[in-house]
Write an enzyme that holds these catalytic residues in place. Structure first.
Site, mmCIF file in Angstrom:
data_model
loop_
_atom_site.group_PDB
_atom_site.id
_atom_site.type_symbol
_atom_site.label_atom_id
_atom_site.label_comp_id
_atom_site.label_asym_id
_atom_site.label_seq_id
_atom_site.Cartn_x
_atom_site.Cartn_y
_atom_site.Cartn_z
ATOM 1 N N TYR A 53 0.848 -1.189 0.000
ATOM 2 C CA TYR A 53 0.000 0.000 0.000
ATOM 3 C C TYR A 53 0.888 1.245 0.000
ATOM 4 O O TYR A 53 1.225 1.813 1.044
ATOM 5 C CB TYR A 53 -0.940 -0.006 1.207
ATOM 6 C CG TYR A 53 -1.971 -1.112 1.174
ATOM 7 C CD1 TYR A 53 -2.237 -1.829 0.006
ATOM 8 C CD2 TYR A 53 -2.681 -1.461 2.317
ATOM 9 C CE1 TYR A 53 -3.169 -2.847 -0.023
ATOM 10 C CE2 TYR A 53 -3.625 -2.485 2.304
ATOM 11 C CZ TYR A 53 -3.864 -3.178 1.131
ATOM 12 O OH TYR A 53 -4.792 -4.184 1.122
ATOM 13 N N HIS A 128 -0.620 -12.373 0.439
ATOM 14 C CA HIS A 128 -1.504 -11.391 -0.197
ATOM 15 C C HIS A 128 -2.234 -11.923 -1.429
ATOM 16 O O HIS A 128 -3.431 -11.715 -1.589
ATOM 17 C CB HIS A 128 -0.699 -10.141 -0.564
ATOM 18 C CG HIS A 128 -1.514 -8.905 -0.706
ATOM 19 N ND1 HIS A 128 -0.988 -7.643 -0.536
ATOM 20 C CD2 HIS A 128 -2.819 -8.711 -0.995
ATOM 21 C CE1 HIS A 128 -1.931 -6.740 -0.722
ATOM 22 N NE2 HIS A 128 -3.053 -7.370 -1.011
ATOM 23 N N SER A 208 -12.795 -4.359 0.512
ATOM 24 C CA SER A 208 -13.724 -3.530 -0.274
ATOM 25 C C SER A 208 -15.178 -3.913 0.010
ATOM 26 O O SER A 208 -15.959 -4.141 -0.909
ATOM 27 C CB SER A 208 -13.433 -3.632 -1.772
ATOM 28 O OG SER A 208 -12.244 -2.974 -2.111
ATOM 29 N N LEU A 210 -17.624 -2.232 0.800
ATOM 30 C CA LEU A 210 -18.599 -1.249 0.305
ATOM 31 C C LEU A 210 -18.502 -1.063 -1.198
ATOM 32 O O LEU A 210 -19.151 -0.184 -1.760
ATOM 33 C CB LEU A 210 -18.395 0.098 1.021
ATOM 34 C CG LEU A 210 -18.501 0.040 2.547
ATOM 35 C CD1 LEU A 210 -18.241 1.405 3.159
ATOM 36 C CD2 LEU A 210 -19.871 -0.482 2.979
ATOM 37 N N GLY A 211 -17.678 -1.877 -1.856
ATOM 38 C CA GLY A 211 -17.601 -1.819 -3.309
ATOM 39 C C GLY A 211 -16.381 -1.139 -3.876
ATOM 40 O O GLY A 211 -16.257 -1.004 -5.092
ATOM 41 N N GLY A 212 -15.476 -0.688 -3.012
ATOM 42 C CA GLY A 212 -14.253 -0.071 -3.499
ATOM 43 C C GLY A 212 -14.271 1.447 -3.385
ATOM 44 O O GLY A 212 -15.323 2.077 -3.234
ATOM 45 N N SER A 215 -16.565 3.400 -5.792
ATOM 46 C CA SER A 215 -17.988 3.042 -5.851
ATOM 47 C C SER A 215 -18.729 3.107 -4.529
ATOM 48 O O SER A 215 -19.956 3.068 -4.507
ATOM 49 C CB SER A 215 -18.129 1.626 -6.421
ATOM 50 O OG SER A 215 -17.535 1.527 -7.699
ATOM 51 N N GLY A 217 -19.429 5.407 -2.388
ATOM 52 C CA GLY A 217 -20.358 6.509 -2.184
ATOM 53 C C GLY A 217 -21.671 6.338 -2.905
ATOM 54 O O GLY A 217 -22.688 6.921 -2.498
#
Length: 286
Positions: A53, A128, A208, A210-212, A215, A217
């Site tokens: 990251y 990973h 993810s 929430l979709g990444g 996306s 929001g």
């Protein structure tokens, strides 16, 4: 904060994913540190990071160092905090992602991560992503060796299929603590892995959830039942999505990414949203 278990450790039922604080589009460190402190203030005791990251080739482990430093600078008792990191994914600095599952590399990467995170051992270390050029048993064998040597306390895998989960559990001698796969209202193909982890009593960590970043929001716009439940309950559709994850299994611990204090403060409220059977069924069918 309600809790769940990873291996023999009890952690917050909602974790914080650190990737948005360190890759492209990242905020300044001051806002990231405020986000981590807000999570700690809200009772979050589980943080997920990775040495990959980062953005530039010369800043490997940017997020590991950021999270470790923020925890050290927090004013509260951090003795119960678990930081999970990952190795085997690389970012050469040109925006691409590559893999390296060679045992010698994984051992070297884990020790470098430990130096950045501090302490006597990495709380949870995860392979990973499988490397198609390296036998999976060789890569997971390196994780086993790290566990045996005390470099890591708990072992996990990420981006794995059911066969790899069973193989890792065998290689690790029954000590596989977690599986981290992508799972969200928009990405359901990891449901077999979630079900298997539940059967085996292993923590399932949806990345993810929430979709990444791009996306999350628009989750309520894309999946109307989540917005409908959110409107009825007076919460955000993101909170509804996390509550849906939690209702899937007592072994699920979502790790929503955040780069603003407001986001993680909202996310943690999902632990107090108990969905009705009717709400859960509608969300699951969305």
């Amino acid at each position: 904060m309600k809790t769940r278990r990873i291996g023999d450790l009890e952690v917050s039922a909602i974790g914080l994913g650190g990737m948005p604080m360190s890759i492209e589009g990242r905020p300044d460190d001051e806002r990231s540190i405020a986000t981590i402190h807000a999570a700690l203030d809200a009772g979050v005791t589980f943080f997920d990071t990775a040495d990959a990251y980062h953005v530039h080739a010369d800043e490997v482990g940017h997020n590991e160092s950021l999270i470790a430093g923020a925890i050290r600078s927090w004013g509260g008792d951090a003795s119960g905090v678990l930081v999970a990191t990952k190795g085997g994914h690389l970012r050469p600095g040109d925006g691409s992602w590559t893999v390296n599952g060679r045992p010698e590399y994984l051992k070297e990467a884990a020790k470098a991560s430990l130096a950045r995170l501090g302490g006597d051992a990495i709380g949870l270390y995860q392979f990973h992503r499988p490397d198609p050029d390296v036998a999976y048993e060789d890569s997971v064998g390196a994780i086993r060796d790290l566990l045996d040597e005390g470099v890591i306390r708990l072992a996990g895998i990420s981006n794995a299929d059911p066969a790899q989960i069973r193989q890792a559990q065998q290689i690790l001698g029954g000590r596989l603590a977690s599986v981290q796969n992508q799972f969200s209202p928009a990405f359901r193909s990891s449901e077999p892995e979630l079900v298997l982890a539940d059967e085996l009593g292993i923590a399932f960590l949806p990345w993810s959830p929430l979709g990444g970043i791009q996306s999350a929001g628009a989750l309520g716009d894309r999946f109307a039942p989540f917005q409908q439940v959110a409107d009825a309950r007076g919460v955000s559709p993101q909170v509804v999505a996390l509550a849906w994850h939690l209702a899937k299994s007592p072994h699920v611990i979502p790790i929503p990414g955040a780069s603003r204090p407001e986001s993680i403060r909202d996310s943690v409220t999902a632990v107090d949203l108990d969905l009705t059977p009717e709400e859960y069924a509608a969300l699951d069918a969305a």
